[in-house]
Scaffold this motif. Structure first.
Motif, PDB file in Angstrom:
ATOM      1  N   GLY A  17     -31.987   6.006  10.405  1.00 20.68           N
ATOM      2  CA  GLY A  17     -31.314   6.048   8.836  1.00 20.68           C
ATOM      3  C   GLY A  17     -31.793   5.377   7.977  1.00 20.68           C
ATOM      4  O   GLY A  17     -32.577   4.482   8.228  1.00 20.68           O
ATOM      5  N   GLU A  18     -31.549   5.833   6.607  1.00 20.73           N
ATOM      6  CA  GLU A  18     -31.965   5.257   5.464  1.00 20.73           C
ATOM      7  C   GLU A  18     -30.556   5.243   4.598  1.00 20.73           C
ATOM      8  O   GLU A  18     -29.921   6.324   4.431  1.00 20.73           O
ATOM      9  N   ALA A  19     -30.491   3.904   3.678  1.00 20.17           N
ATOM     10  CA  ALA A  19     -29.237   3.952   3.016  1.00 20.17           C
ATOM     11  C   ALA A  19     -29.679   3.440   1.692  1.00 20.17           C
ATOM     12  O   ALA A  19     -30.513   2.736   1.578  1.00 20.17           O
ATOM     13  N   GLY A  20     -28.932   4.173   0.504  1.00 18.87           N
ATOM     14  CA  GLY A  20     -29.433   3.581  -0.733  1.00 18.87           C
ATOM     15  C   GLY A  20     -28.656   2.344  -1.330  1.00 18.87           C
ATOM     16  O   GLY A  20     -29.126   1.622  -2.379  1.00 18.87           O
ATOM     17  N   ASP A  21     -27.519   1.974  -0.601  1.00 19.09           N
ATOM     18  CA  ASP A  21     -26.920   0.676  -0.889  1.00 19.09           C
ATOM     19  C   ASP A  21     -26.139   0.027   0.195  1.00 19.09           C
ATOM     20  O   ASP A  21     -26.071   0.711   1.186  1.00 19.09           O
ATOM     21  N   GLY A  22     -25.547  -1.105  -0.236  1.00 19.76           N
ATOM     22  CA  GLY A  22     -24.937  -1.792   1.103  1.00 19.76           C
ATOM     23  C   GLY A  22     -23.602  -0.932   1.719  1.00 19.76           C
ATOM     24  O   GLY A  22     -23.699  -0.898   2.982  1.00 19.76           O
ATOM     25  N   VAL A  37     -30.996  -3.595  11.444  1.00 17.81           N
ATOM     26  CA  VAL A  37     -30.840  -3.025  10.181  1.00 17.81           C
ATOM     27  C   VAL A  37     -31.539  -3.762   9.313  1.00 17.81           C
ATOM     28  O   VAL A  37     -31.506  -5.218   9.438  1.00 17.81           O
ATOM     29  N   LEU A  38     -32.758  -3.229   8.639  1.00 18.35           N
ATOM     30  CA  LEU A  38     -33.448  -4.043   7.765  1.00 18.35           C
ATOM     31  C   LEU A  38     -32.662  -3.981   6.371  1.00 18.35           C
ATOM     32  O   LEU A  38     -32.231  -2.735   5.863  1.00 18.35           O
ATOM     33  N   MET A  39     -32.417  -5.041   5.933  1.00 23.24           N
ATOM     34  CA  MET A  39     -31.295  -5.111   4.787  1.00 23.24           C
ATOM     35  C   MET A  39     -32.019  -5.533   3.384  1.00 23.24           C
ATOM     36  O   MET A  39     -32.380  -6.737   3.684  1.00 23.24           O
ATOM     37  N   ASP A  40     -32.061  -5.349   2.222  1.00 20.52           N
ATOM     38  CA  ASP A  40     -32.412  -5.561   1.234  1.00 20.52           C
ATOM     39  C   ASP A  40     -31.014  -6.411   0.662  1.00 20.52           C
ATOM     40  O   ASP A  40     -30.025  -6.211   1.023  1.00 20.52           O
ATOM     41  N   VAL A  41     -31.418  -7.616  -0.192  1.00 17.93           N
ATOM     42  CA  VAL A  41     -30.479  -8.362  -0.719  1.00 17.93           C
ATOM     43  C   VAL A  41     -29.859  -7.927  -1.773  1.00 17.93           C
ATOM     44  O   VAL A  41     -28.551  -7.699  -1.950  1.00 17.93           O
ATOM     45  N   ARG A  42     -30.608  -7.535  -2.735  1.00 15.78           N
ATOM     46  CA  ARG A  42     -30.299  -6.986  -3.993  1.00 15.78           C
ATOM     47  C   ARG A  42     -30.084  -5.386  -4.285  1.00 15.78           C
ATOM     48  O   ARG A  42     -30.910  -4.651  -4.002  1.00 15.78           O
ATOM     49  N   GLU A  50     -23.064  -9.069   1.395  1.00 10.86           N
ATOM     50  CA  GLU A  50     -21.557  -8.283   1.793  1.00 10.86           C
ATOM     51  C   GLU A  50     -21.915  -7.388   2.926  1.00 10.86           C
ATOM     52  O   GLU A  50     -20.747  -7.233   3.768  1.00 10.86           O
ATOM     53  N   ALA A  51     -23.007  -6.574   2.643  1.00 15.43           N
ATOM     54  CA  ALA A  51     -23.117  -5.505   3.630  1.00 15.43           C
ATOM     55  C   ALA A  51     -23.379  -6.223   5.164  1.00 15.43           C
ATOM     56  O   ALA A  51     -22.866  -5.809   6.206  1.00 15.43           O
ATOM     57  N   THR A  52     -24.202  -7.270   5.115  1.00 19.53           N
ATOM     58  CA  THR A  52     -24.336  -8.230   6.340  1.00 19.53           C
ATOM     59  C   THR A  52     -23.016  -8.639   7.099  1.00 19.53           C
ATOM     60  O   THR A  52     -22.675  -8.396   8.037  1.00 19.53           O
ATOM     61  N   ALA A  53     -22.090  -9.258   6.165  1.00 17.89           N
ATOM     62  CA  ALA A  53     -20.922  -9.607   6.449  1.00 17.89           C
ATOM     63  C   ALA A  53     -19.861  -8.503   6.993  1.00 17.89           C
ATOM     64  O   ALA A  53     -19.227  -8.818   8.055  1.00 17.89           O
ATOM     65  N   ARG A  54     -19.787  -7.613   6.383  1.00 16.56           N
ATOM     66  CA  ARG A  54     -19.235  -6.287   7.053  1.00 16.56           C
ATOM     67  C   ARG A  54     -19.818  -5.810   8.236  1.00 16.56           C
ATOM     68  O   ARG A  54     -18.740  -5.429   9.276  1.00 16.56           O
ATOM     69  N   ILE A  55     -20.892  -5.794   8.540  1.00 16.30           N
ATOM     70  CA  ILE A  55     -21.490  -5.130   9.903  1.00 16.30           C
ATOM     71  C   ILE A  55     -21.120  -6.296  10.793  1.00 16.30           C
ATOM     72  O   ILE A  55     -20.714  -6.075  12.001  1.00 16.30           O
ATOM     73  N   SER A  56     -21.412  -7.645  10.363  1.00 17.55           N
ATOM     74  CA  SER A  56     -20.999  -8.879  11.442  1.00 17.55           C
ATOM     75  C   SER A  56     -19.744  -8.866  11.713  1.00 17.55           C
ATOM     76  O   SER A  56     -19.157  -9.014  12.961  1.00 17.55           O
TER      77      SER A  56
END
Length: 218
Positions: A17-22, A37-42, A50-56
């Motif tokens: 999958g690919e996502a355009g925002d958090g 999950v490869l996560m961009d910061v900005r 925030e996305a990382t925190a929600r996944i965690s």
């Protein structure tokens, strides 16, 4: 697109999958439950932290690997506390990116070698050991620390200073295999997932101070 091409060329990696925002990233992680999950910061809206925190917080099986543009991205450091498994630079060599993904998928943490110590020092400067040591979780953290032997505590200090297993072995005059054994015991005793969390733990409890050097007196 570039990352997808690199990843899909690997026989043991599939891009699901690919996502355009958090916000979309969190939703897709819950739906698809990828290993990494490869996560961009900005990103617009919900950022990578925030996305990382929600996944965690959702206790998903997905482990987050942060991709950052700069050697020292101040916004990326907060992702350590949010539960990120590590950092890589966006311009990392494809082989390093693949190796990082495999490392994180296997349950360990990873930080781009050239930024490890800078990242740790910058994180330490953002951390107030006096405040965290006196916080509501202080007793619980100290209880976990007491589970370690003296040698395991020494190894933890060197991990927090950004030392690799080989460097720890040289500093403490141990074999690399012995260091690996100590690390494998330290993490479950402290109820930590990987080396990245061990760095956070050591700085937050005040076991290591910013600017301390490997092998220095403690």
């Amino acid at each position: 697109m570039g990352f997808r091409m690199v990843l899909e060329a690997q026989p043991d990696v599939a891009v699901v999958g690919e996502a355009g925002d958090g916000a979309e990233a969190v939703a897709l992680a819950a739906e698809l439950r990828p290993d990494v999950v490869l996560m961009d910061v900005r990103m617009p809206g919900v950022d990578g932290i925030e996305a990382t925190a929600r996944i965690s917080a959702a206790q998903l099986p997905s482990r987050v690997l942060i991709l950052t543009t700069f050697d020292l991205d101040e916004y990326a450091f907060a992702a350590l506390r949010a539960g990120a498994a590590g950092f890589l630079l966006k311009n990392a060599h494809p082989a390093d990116l693949i190796a990082g993904i495999r490392t994180v998928a296997a349950g360990d943490g990873v930080v781009a070698p050239r930024i490890t110590r800078q990242l740790i020092e910058a994180f330490a400067r953002q951390t107030d050991p006096a405040a965290t040591a006196a916080g509501p979780r202080a007793d619980e953290r100290l209880e976990r620390l007491e589970r370690l032997t003296d040698r395991e505590r020494e190894v933890l200090v060197e991990i927090a200073r950004g030392q690799s297993n080989a460097e720890i072995a040289e500093t403490l005059h141990l074999s690399e295999a012995t260091v690996k054994t100590h690390v494998s015991r330290i993490l479950p005793k402290l109820e930590l997932r990987d080396r990245v969390q061990a760095v956070v733990f050591a700085y937050e409890i005040g076991l290591v101070a910013a600017g301390s050097q490997p092998g220095a007196e403690r």
